[in-house]
Design an enzyme around this catalytic site. Sequence first.
Site, PDB file in Angstrom:
ATOM      1  N   HIS A 108     -27.514 -13.159   2.654  1.00 49.69           N
ATOM      2  CA  HIS A 108     -26.932 -11.952   2.069  1.00 49.69           C
ATOM      3  C   HIS A 108     -25.417 -12.075   2.174  1.00 49.69           C
ATOM      4  CE1 HIS A 108     -26.572  -7.739   0.922  1.00 49.69           C
ATOM      5  NE2 HIS A 108     -25.729  -7.592   1.933  1.00 49.69           N
ATOM      6  N   GLU A 173     -21.508 -19.642   2.626  1.00 52.21           N
ATOM      7  CA  GLU A 173     -22.979 -19.617   2.481  1.00 52.21           C
ATOM      8  C   GLU A 173     -23.521 -21.045   2.464  1.00 52.21           C
ATOM      9  OE1 GLU A 173     -24.548 -17.218  -0.731  1.00 52.21           O
ATOM     10  OE2 GLU A 173     -22.847 -15.864  -0.591  1.00 52.21           O
TER      11      GLU A 173
HETATM   12  C1  GRF Z   1     -24.362 -15.517  -4.667  1.00 53.29           C
HETATM   13  O1  GRF Z   1     -23.545 -14.443  -5.062  1.00 53.29           O
HETATM   14  C2  GRF Z   1     -24.696 -15.405  -3.229  1.00 53.29           C
HETATM   15  O2  GRF Z   1     -23.776 -14.593  -2.544  1.00 53.29           O
HETATM   16  C3  GRF Z   1     -26.031 -14.756  -3.174  1.00 53.29           C
HETATM   17  O3  GRF Z   1     -26.661 -15.019  -4.411  1.00 53.29           O
HETATM   18  C4  GRF Z   1     -25.671 -15.360  -5.393  1.00 53.29           C
HETATM   19  C5  GRF Z   1     -26.029 -16.571  -6.187  1.00 53.29           C
HETATM   20  O4  GRF Z   1     -26.273 -17.623  -5.315  1.00 53.29           O
HETATM   21  N1  GRF Z   1     -26.784 -15.335  -2.085  1.00 53.29           N
HETATM   22  P1  GRF Z   1     -26.817 -19.044  -5.877  1.00 53.29           P
HETATM   23  O5  GRF Z   1     -25.621 -19.787  -6.444  1.00 53.29           O
HETATM   24  O6  GRF Z   1     -27.838 -18.767  -6.968  1.00 53.29           O
HETATM   25  O7  GRF Z   1     -27.380 -19.729  -4.679  1.00 53.29           O
END
Ligand code: GRF
Length: 197
Positions: A108, A173
């Site tokens: 998150h 992340e």
């Molecule tokens: C990103 O905004 C991230 O913060 C949330 O989901 C969104 C897309 O992530 N976890 P990803 O590039 O599809 O992994």
Amino acid sequence: KRVAILISGGGSNMLRLVDEMRAGVIDAQPVLVLSNKASAGGIAKADALGIPTRVLPHTDYTSREDFDAALHDELLAAKPDVICLAGFMRILTPEFTAKWEGRMINIHPSLLPLFRGLHTHRRAIEAGVAVHGCTVHGVTAELDDGPIYGQAVVPVTADDTPDTLADKVLVQEHRLYPAVLAKFCDDETPRVAMTGL
Ligand code: GRF
């Protein structure tokens, strides 16, 4: 360990998890990448990497329960030990989360318990916080509320916009999620703290 990854979009987090599994850093293999959106860019990327993929359009189902039942069947077929939600933009029913509680984790884009829900970067800027970041947590019936397994922190600067802040958080992340999953797959209860300050 067998890992299933659920996505709705570009899948940048999914790619990082797959890279670290393939590199042997995470003691696991990706057995399924599933999206609720056929247009998810992550599906094509997973296909190109030779990972089994499934698309389960939520628009094909009349109720949240029906979608979750179909999702559960897909997961039973893949027999994952761990399920990673990675940019998966569906709220799951308590009946479904109860079946996988303890084996399902999510990333998150905020420092929970701050800013549960959507638009976390705009809300962080509006709140005037000096630090923001991301959290990997266990998935429970309550949205964005389960046990915290790791967090990474970034500074919020006066010139930040929701987009610049989202970019900073996404970098973290991509560091945090693989580190937590590695411990989770070693049957450790992760407690990872990272700084992007
Ligand atoms: C990103 O905004 C991230 O913060 C949330 O989901 C969104 C897309 O992530 N976890 P990803 O590039 O599809 O992994």
